[in-house]
Design a protein around this motif. Structure first.
Motif, mmCIF file in Angstrom:
data_model
loop_
_atom_site.group_PDB
_atom_site.id
_atom_site.type_symbol
_atom_site.label_atom_id
_atom_site.label_comp_id
_atom_site.label_asym_id
_atom_site.label_seq_id
_atom_site.Cartn_x
_atom_site.Cartn_y
_atom_site.Cartn_z
ATOM 1 N N GLY A 16 0.825 -1.334 -0.148
ATOM 2 C CA GLY A 16 0.012 -0.035 0.005
ATOM 3 C C GLY A 16 0.864 1.253 0.002
ATOM 4 O O GLY A 16 2.050 1.410 0.016
ATOM 5 N N SER A 17 0.181 2.375 0.143
ATOM 6 C CA SER A 17 0.734 3.818 -0.029
ATOM 7 C C SER A 17 0.191 4.697 1.182
ATOM 8 O O SER A 17 -0.882 4.397 1.741
ATOM 9 N N LEU A 18 1.083 5.544 1.586
ATOM 10 C CA LEU A 18 0.854 6.382 2.574
ATOM 11 C C LEU A 18 1.599 7.868 2.035
ATOM 12 O O LEU A 18 2.729 7.745 1.524
ATOM 13 N N THR A 19 1.231 8.697 2.573
ATOM 14 C CA THR A 19 1.591 10.417 2.253
ATOM 15 C C THR A 19 1.757 11.111 3.669
ATOM 16 O O THR A 19 0.869 11.296 4.370
ATOM 17 N N LEU A 20 3.013 10.994 3.985
ATOM 18 C CA LEU A 20 3.340 11.851 5.509
ATOM 19 C C LEU A 20 3.419 13.496 5.067
ATOM 20 O O LEU A 20 4.048 13.743 3.990
ATOM 21 N N SER A 21 2.934 14.163 6.050
ATOM 22 C CA SER A 21 3.324 15.607 5.919
ATOM 23 C C SER A 21 3.893 15.984 7.138
ATOM 24 O O SER A 21 3.807 15.596 8.096
ATOM 25 N N CYS A 22 4.787 17.400 6.806
ATOM 26 C CA CYS A 22 5.652 17.885 7.536
ATOM 27 C C CYS A 22 5.166 19.404 7.710
ATOM 28 O O CYS A 22 5.405 19.866 6.809
ATOM 29 N N ALA A 23 4.250 19.851 8.713
ATOM 30 C CA ALA A 23 3.962 21.233 8.604
ATOM 31 C C ALA A 23 4.881 21.921 9.388
ATOM 32 O O ALA A 23 5.056 21.709 10.541
ATOM 33 N N ALA A 24 5.423 23.128 8.870
ATOM 34 C CA ALA A 24 6.345 24.098 9.761
ATOM 35 C C ALA A 24 5.657 25.270 10.093
ATOM 36 O O ALA A 24 4.639 25.873 9.428
ATOM 37 N N SER A 25 6.044 25.612 11.250
ATOM 38 C CA SER A 25 5.380 27.040 11.702
ATOM 39 C C SER A 25 6.454 27.809 12.630
ATOM 40 O O SER A 25 7.421 27.137 13.299
ATOM 41 N N GLY A 26 6.375 29.300 12.696
ATOM 42 C CA GLY A 26 7.476 29.952 13.644
ATOM 43 C C GLY A 26 8.773 30.179 13.028
ATOM 44 O O GLY A 26 9.414 30.814 13.563
ATOM 45 N N THR A 28 10.958 30.596 8.690
ATOM 46 C CA THR A 28 10.525 30.709 7.248
ATOM 47 C C THR A 28 11.225 29.415 6.613
ATOM 48 O O THR A 28 12.606 29.204 6.432
ATOM 49 N N LEU A 29 10.164 28.378 6.323
ATOM 50 C CA LEU A 29 10.757 27.167 5.727
ATOM 51 C C LEU A 29 11.634 27.325 4.462
ATOM 52 O O LEU A 29 12.347 26.304 4.109
ATOM 53 N N ASP A 30 11.598 28.392 3.510
ATOM 54 C CA ASP A 30 12.338 28.373 2.332
ATOM 55 C C ASP A 30 13.639 28.413 2.610
ATOM 56 O O ASP A 30 14.562 28.088 1.695
ATOM 57 N N TYR A 31 14.244 28.905 3.782
ATOM 58 C CA TYR A 31 15.703 28.779 3.925
ATOM 59 C C TYR A 31 16.230 27.387 4.769
ATOM 60 O O TYR A 31 17.430 27.552 4.991
ATOM 61 N N TYR A 32 15.319 26.416 4.931
ATOM 62 C CA TYR A 32 15.637 25.176 5.519
ATOM 63 C C TYR A 32 15.533 23.886 4.748
ATOM 64 O O TYR A 32 14.633 24.044 4.060
ATOM 65 N N SER A 71 8.775 15.759 -1.345
ATOM 66 C CA SER A 71 8.687 16.783 -2.160
ATOM 67 C C SER A 71 8.395 18.187 -1.082
ATOM 68 O O SER A 71 8.300 17.871 0.237
ATOM 69 N N ARG A 72 8.286 19.261 -1.411
ATOM 70 C CA ARG A 72 7.904 20.429 -0.499
ATOM 71 C C ARG A 72 7.229 21.342 -1.349
ATOM 72 O O ARG A 72 7.265 21.850 -2.610
ATOM 73 N N ASN A 73 6.460 22.242 -0.483
ATOM 74 C CA ASN A 73 5.769 23.280 -0.958
ATOM 75 C C ASN A 73 5.937 24.343 0.035
ATOM 76 O O ASN A 73 5.315 24.583 1.012
ATOM 77 N N ASN A 74 6.989 25.348 -0.371
ATOM 78 C CA ASN A 74 7.424 26.173 0.571
ATOM 79 C C ASN A 74 6.342 27.442 0.940
ATOM 80 O O ASN A 74 6.342 28.021 1.968
ATOM 81 N N ALA A 75 5.307 27.568 -0.162
ATOM 82 C CA ALA A 75 4.401 28.757 0.007
ATOM 83 C C ALA A 75 3.424 28.177 0.799
ATOM 84 O O ALA A 75 2.854 28.840 1.696
ATOM 85 N N LYS A 76 3.203 26.986 1.048
ATOM 86 C CA LYS A 76 2.249 26.208 2.168
ATOM 87 C C LYS A 76 3.071 25.864 3.344
ATOM 88 O O LYS A 76 2.428 25.332 4.423
ATOM 89 N N LYS A 77 4.321 26.041 3.197
ATOM 90 C CA LYS A 77 5.224 25.761 4.579
ATOM 91 C C LYS A 77 5.107 24.025 4.738
ATOM 92 O O LYS A 77 4.844 23.712 6.080
ATOM 93 N N MET A 78 4.956 23.228 3.855
ATOM 94 C CA MET A 78 4.794 22.119 3.921
ATOM 95 C C MET A 78 6.089 21.002 3.219
ATOM 96 O O MET A 78 6.447 21.523 2.199
ATOM 97 N N VAL A 79 6.175 19.756 3.739
ATOM 98 C CA VAL A 79 7.078 18.772 3.168
ATOM 99 C C VAL A 79 6.189 17.516 3.065
ATOM 100 O O VAL A 79 5.664 17.201 4.278
ATOM 101 N N TYR A 80 6.616 16.709 2.073
ATOM 102 C CA TYR A 80 5.892 15.739 2.222
ATOM 103 C C TYR A 80 6.611 14.508 1.833
ATOM 104 O O TYR A 80 7.830 14.592 1.244
#
Length: 129
Positions: A16-26, A28-32, A71-80
């Protein structure tokens, strides 16, 4: 205060498959860069994947290569972490961690715990029939 929070874990059958998410706050994810680790019961924590701050560079451990995609979406502050063709040996608690130093994720070395300073609490993945 800087935080990352993992989600998306659960029970899944082999194959099977799963997608994990990593939500950033506090911060600026763009620099990390962001790394993904996992820890199975009774085993050491291992780095499975990472992605540079720009998303250009990625790394996969041999055990997950061709099955996992980071993958990542810096605008949404998310990494998958998209995980396909899951195996029982993929079972464990998955952690994401963010680091500003370029050494925190390299194509050859993968995620480096010494330079990853923001850690989540983990999400449990159980691959079982």
């Amino acid at each position: 205060q800087a935080h990352v929070v993992e989600s998306g874990g659960g029970l899944v059958q082999p194959g099977g498959s799963l997608t994990l998410s990593c939500a950033a706050s506090g911060f600026t994810l763009d620099y990390y860069s962001v790394g993904w680790f996992r820890q199975a019961p009774g085993k050491e924590r291992e780095g499975v994947s990472c992605i540079s701050h720009s998303g250009v560079d990625t790394y996969y451990a041999d055990s997950v290569k061709d099955r996992f995609t980071v993958s990542r979406n810096n605008a949404k502050k998310m990494v998958y972490l998209q995980m396909n063709s899951l195996k029982p040996e993929d079972t464990g608690t998955y952690y994401c961690a963010a680091g500003q130093n370029w050494r925190s994720c390299t194509v050859l070395g993968g995620p480096n715990r010494a330079y990853l300073e923001i850690w989540g609490q983990g999400t449990l993945v159980n691959v079982s029939s």
